[in-house]
Motif scaffolding. Structure first.
Motif, PDB file in Angstrom:
ATOM      1  N   THR A 109       2.428 -17.813 -22.032  1.00 20.51           N
ATOM      2  CA  THR A 109       1.567 -18.572 -21.092  1.00 20.51           C
ATOM      3  C   THR A 109       1.883 -20.069 -21.333  1.00 20.51           C
ATOM      4  OG1 THR A 109      -0.013 -16.869 -21.196  1.00 20.51           O
ATOM      5  CG2 THR A 109      -0.805 -19.084 -20.410  1.00 20.51           C
ATOM      6  N   VAL A 110       1.800 -20.574 -22.418  1.00 16.60           N
ATOM      7  CA  VAL A 110       2.192 -22.041 -22.713  1.00 16.60           C
ATOM      8  C   VAL A 110       3.612 -22.218 -22.251  1.00 16.60           C
ATOM      9  CG1 VAL A 110       2.491 -23.625 -24.726  1.00 16.60           C
ATOM     10  CG2 VAL A 110       0.532 -22.272 -24.861  1.00 16.60           C
ATOM     11  N   PHE A 111       4.831 -21.320 -22.503  1.00 18.47           N
ATOM     12  CA  PHE A 111       6.034 -21.650 -22.074  1.00 18.47           C
ATOM     13  C   PHE A 111       5.852 -21.859 -20.540  1.00 18.47           C
ATOM     14  CE2 PHE A 111      10.136 -19.763 -20.260  1.00 18.47           C
ATOM     15  CZ  PHE A 111      10.959 -20.715 -20.821  1.00 18.47           C
ATOM     16  N   VAL A 112       5.316 -20.842 -19.873  1.00 23.37           N
ATOM     17  CA  VAL A 112       5.326 -20.916 -18.361  1.00 23.37           C
ATOM     18  C   VAL A 112       4.500 -22.185 -17.844  1.00 23.37           C
ATOM     19  CG1 VAL A 112       4.437 -19.759 -16.329  1.00 23.37           C
ATOM     20  CG2 VAL A 112       5.400 -18.422 -17.942  1.00 23.37           C
ATOM     21  N   ILE A 113       3.764 -22.545 -18.379  1.00 22.19           N
ATOM     22  CA  ILE A 113       2.761 -23.856 -18.040  1.00 22.19           C
ATOM     23  C   ILE A 113       3.611 -25.015 -18.278  1.00 22.19           C
ATOM     24  CG2 ILE A 113       1.017 -25.193 -18.652  1.00 22.19           C
ATOM     25  CD1 ILE A 113      -0.629 -22.779 -19.359  1.00 22.19           C
ATOM     26  N   LEU A 114       4.474 -25.023 -19.314  1.00 21.40           N
ATOM     27  CA  LEU A 114       5.300 -26.190 -19.857  1.00 21.40           C
ATOM     28  C   LEU A 114       6.559 -26.156 -18.805  1.00 21.40           C
ATOM     29  CD1 LEU A 114       5.428 -26.418 -23.703  1.00 21.40           C
ATOM     30  CD2 LEU A 114       4.270 -28.172 -22.052  1.00 21.40           C
ATOM     31  N   LEU A 115       7.000 -25.160 -18.340  1.00 19.09           N
ATOM     32  CA  LEU A 115       8.016 -25.101 -17.573  1.00 19.09           C
ATOM     33  C   LEU A 115       7.788 -25.489 -16.300  1.00 19.09           C
ATOM     34  CD1 LEU A 115      10.929 -24.003 -16.916  1.00 19.09           C
ATOM     35  CD2 LEU A 115       9.972 -21.670 -16.532  1.00 19.09           C
ATOM     36  N   VAL A 116       6.505 -25.043 -15.680  1.00 18.14           N
ATOM     37  CA  VAL A 116       6.093 -25.503 -14.369  1.00 18.14           C
ATOM     38  C   VAL A 116       6.001 -27.229 -14.336  1.00 18.14           C
ATOM     39  CG1 VAL A 116       4.222 -25.472 -12.870  1.00 18.14           C
ATOM     40  CG2 VAL A 116       5.436 -23.322 -13.676  1.00 18.14           C
ATOM     41  N   THR A 117       5.226 -27.428 -15.461  1.00 21.69           N
ATOM     42  CA  THR A 117       5.119 -28.955 -15.477  1.00 21.69           C
ATOM     43  C   THR A 117       6.314 -29.545 -15.391  1.00 21.69           C
ATOM     44  OG1 THR A 117       4.868 -28.922 -17.870  1.00 21.69           O
ATOM     45  CG2 THR A 117       2.824 -28.869 -16.427  1.00 21.69           C
ATOM     46  N   ASP A 118       7.463 -29.144 -16.157  1.00 22.84           N
ATOM     47  CA  ASP A 118       8.746 -29.885 -15.966  1.00 22.84           C
ATOM     48  C   ASP A 118       9.475 -29.925 -14.706  1.00 22.84           C
ATOM     49  OD1 ASP A 118       8.897 -30.636 -18.769  1.00 22.84           O
ATOM     50  OD2 ASP A 118      10.445 -29.168 -19.249  1.00 22.84           O
ATOM     51  N   LEU A 119       9.102 -28.614 -13.964  1.00 27.66           N
ATOM     52  CA  LEU A 119       9.695 -28.475 -12.496  1.00 27.66           C
ATOM     53  C   LEU A 119       8.889 -29.346 -11.452  1.00 27.66           C
ATOM     54  CD1 LEU A 119      10.412 -24.629 -12.536  1.00 27.66           C
ATOM     55  CD2 LEU A 119      12.283 -26.423 -12.657  1.00 27.66           C
ATOM     56  N   LEU A 120       7.540 -29.933 -11.759  1.00 27.25           N
ATOM     57  CA  LEU A 120       7.007 -30.692 -11.005  1.00 27.25           C
ATOM     58  C   LEU A 120       7.058 -32.165 -11.542  1.00 27.25           C
ATOM     59  CD1 LEU A 120       3.841 -28.629 -10.391  1.00 27.25           C
ATOM     60  CD2 LEU A 120       5.682 -28.845  -8.970  1.00 27.25           C
ATOM     61  N   CYS A 121       7.848 -32.500 -12.623  1.00 29.07           N
ATOM     62  CA  CYS A 121       8.227 -33.889 -12.966  1.00 29.07           C
ATOM     63  C   CYS A 121       6.929 -34.353 -13.748  1.00 29.07           C
ATOM     64  CB  CYS A 121       8.507 -34.687 -12.029  1.00 29.07           C
ATOM     65  SG  CYS A 121      10.311 -34.135 -11.145  1.00 29.07           S
ATOM     66  N   PHE A 122       5.870 -33.595 -14.160  1.00 26.98           N
ATOM     67  CA  PHE A 122       4.721 -34.105 -14.929  1.00 26.98           C
ATOM     68  C   PHE A 122       5.369 -34.338 -16.507  1.00 26.98           C
ATOM     69  CE2 PHE A 122       2.334 -31.722 -11.697  1.00 26.98           C
ATOM     70  CZ  PHE A 122       2.029 -32.712 -11.030  1.00 26.98           C
ATOM     71  N   THR A 123       6.120 -33.621 -16.887  1.00 28.29           N
ATOM     72  CA  THR A 123       6.496 -33.753 -18.232  1.00 28.29           C
ATOM     73  C   THR A 123       7.969 -33.499 -18.428  1.00 28.29           C
ATOM     74  OG1 THR A 123       6.455 -31.187 -18.778  1.00 28.29           O
ATOM     75  CG2 THR A 123       4.523 -32.576 -19.319  1.00 28.29           C
ATOM     76  N   ARG A 124       8.630 -33.703 -19.612  1.00 27.90           N
ATOM     77  CA  ARG A 124       9.983 -33.556 -19.679  1.00 27.90           C
ATOM     78  C   ARG A 124      10.267 -33.035 -21.198  1.00 27.90           C
ATOM     79  NH1 ARG A 124      14.245 -32.372 -17.236  1.00 27.90           N
ATOM     80  NH2 ARG A 124      16.121 -33.459 -18.049  1.00 27.90           N
ATOM     81  N   VAL A 125       9.839 -31.561 -21.366  1.00 24.77           N
ATOM     82  CA  VAL A 125      10.001 -30.904 -22.305  1.00 24.77           C
ATOM     83  C   VAL A 125      11.389 -30.218 -22.544  1.00 24.77           C
ATOM     84  CG1 VAL A 125       9.035 -29.262 -23.968  1.00 24.77           C
ATOM     85  CG2 VAL A 125       7.489 -30.687 -22.562  1.00 24.77           C
ATOM     86  N   PHE A 126      11.736 -29.417 -21.402  1.00 27.29           N
ATOM     87  CA  PHE A 126      13.122 -28.770 -21.696  1.00 27.29           C
ATOM     88  C   PHE A 126      14.205 -29.509 -20.898  1.00 27.29           C
ATOM     89  CE2 PHE A 126       9.212 -25.381 -21.320  1.00 27.29           C
ATOM     90  CZ  PHE A 126       9.709 -25.108 -22.670  1.00 27.29           C
ATOM     91  N   ASN A 127      15.355 -29.311 -21.743  1.00 26.73           N
ATOM     92  CA  ASN A 127      16.370 -30.054 -21.062  1.00 26.73           C
ATOM     93  C   ASN A 127      17.136 -29.465 -19.970  1.00 26.73           C
ATOM     94  OD1 ASN A 127      16.385 -32.194 -22.780  1.00 26.73           O
ATOM     95  ND2 ASN A 127      17.385 -31.140 -24.251  1.00 26.73           N
ATOM     96  N   PHE A 128      17.080 -27.925 -19.678  1.00 24.26           N
ATOM     97  CA  PHE A 128      17.629 -27.245 -18.689  1.00 24.26           C
ATOM     98  C   PHE A 128      16.851 -27.269 -17.520  1.00 24.26           C
ATOM     99  CE2 PHE A 128      14.644 -24.387 -21.207  1.00 24.26           C
ATOM    100  CZ  PHE A 128      14.156 -23.678 -20.316  1.00 24.26           C
ATOM    101  N   THR A 129      15.743 -27.932 -17.309  1.00 26.96           N
ATOM    102  CA  THR A 129      15.201 -28.026 -16.046  1.00 26.96           C
ATOM    103  C   THR A 129      15.346 -29.328 -15.101  1.00 26.96           C
ATOM    104  OG1 THR A 129      13.155 -28.988 -16.853  1.00 26.96           O
ATOM    105  CG2 THR A 129      13.096 -26.638 -16.934  1.00 26.96           C
ATOM    106  N   ARG A 130      15.206 -29.133 -13.853  1.00 28.64           N
ATOM    107  CA  ARG A 130      15.488 -30.457 -12.977  1.00 28.64           C
ATOM    108  C   ARG A 130      14.140 -30.581 -12.321  1.00 28.64           C
ATOM    109  NH1 ARG A 130      21.398 -29.692 -10.338  1.00 28.64           N
ATOM    110  NH2 ARG A 130      22.590 -29.581 -12.185  1.00 28.64           N
ATOM    111  N   CYS A 131      13.803 -31.872 -11.913  1.00 31.25           N
ATOM    112  CA  CYS A 131      12.707 -32.136 -11.044  1.00 31.25           C
ATOM    113  C   CYS A 131      12.734 -31.735  -9.564  1.00 31.25           C
ATOM    114  CB  CYS A 131      12.673 -33.696 -11.092  1.00 31.25           C
ATOM    115  SG  CYS A 131      11.102 -34.059 -12.450  1.00 31.25           S
ATOM    116  N   VAL A 132      11.747 -31.282  -9.050  1.00 30.58           N
ATOM    117  CA  VAL A 132      12.105 -30.876  -7.505  1.00 30.58           C
ATOM    118  C   VAL A 132      11.962 -32.112  -6.759  1.00 30.58           C
ATOM    119  CG1 VAL A 132      11.423 -28.478  -7.712  1.00 30.58           C
ATOM    120  CG2 VAL A 132       9.805 -30.210  -7.425  1.00 30.58           C
ATOM    121  N   ARG A 133      11.645 -33.293  -7.210  1.00 34.76           N
ATOM    122  CA  ARG A 133      11.690 -34.523  -6.159  1.00 34.76           C
ATOM    123  C   ARG A 133      12.893 -34.829  -5.558  1.00 34.76           C
ATOM    124  NH1 ARG A 133       7.908 -38.902  -9.394  1.00 34.76           N
ATOM    125  NH2 ARG A 133       6.397 -37.377  -9.937  1.00 34.76           N
TER     126      ARG A 133
END
Length: 133
Positions: A109-133
């Motif tokens: 659950t924590v992983f999914v929440i951090l992944l979603v917040t990375d995708l929405l550009c709220f956080t930058r925890v994972f290097n393999f994600t890109r912002c949707v902006r």
């Protein structure tokens, strides 16, 4: 002497009859073979009951029981009156309901929440994600 011998014989007969009748009730017992599974189940049920009784004796638990308005002696009496199946049900429920027991689900659950917040550009925890902006 005749009367004394007659009374002795009567007492001996009465006592002998009583001993025979008393031993007959004792020798009626039957013995069955006790399998290993039955012995293990018996002793594990006793251990489960003792474990729950020990939990009931703990200070924090006792204080919570008193705060709820339940007499600890009555709770112990009710626990002692439960069947083995009811004890097993309580233990299974305690195992399933314990706090923090599902650590894998919590981490996912924590992983999914951090992944979603990375995708929405709220956080930058994972290097393999890109912002949707």
């Amino acid at each position: 002497m005749g009367f004394l011998n007659l009374s002795k014989k009567g007492v001996v007969l009465a006592v002998s009859a009583q001993l025979v009748l008393a031993t007959q009730a004792v020798t009626v017992a039957q013995a069955d073979m006790l399998g290993t599974d039955a012995a293990i189940n018996k002793y594990s049920a006793m251990a489960n009951r003792d474990m729950l009784m020990d939990e009931l004796q703990r200070g924090e638990i006792r204080d919570q029981i008193i705060d709820m308005g339940v007499d600890p002696a009555e709770a112990e009496a009710r626990l002692a009156a439960l069947t083995d199946d009811e004890i097993n049900t309580i233990l299974i429920q305690m195992e399933n309901d314990s706090a923090g027991a599902d650590i894998v689900g919590t981490l996912f659950t924590v992983f999914v929440i951090l992944l979603v917040t990375d995708l929405l550009c709220f956080t930058r925890v994972f290097n393999f994600t890109r912002c949707v902006r």
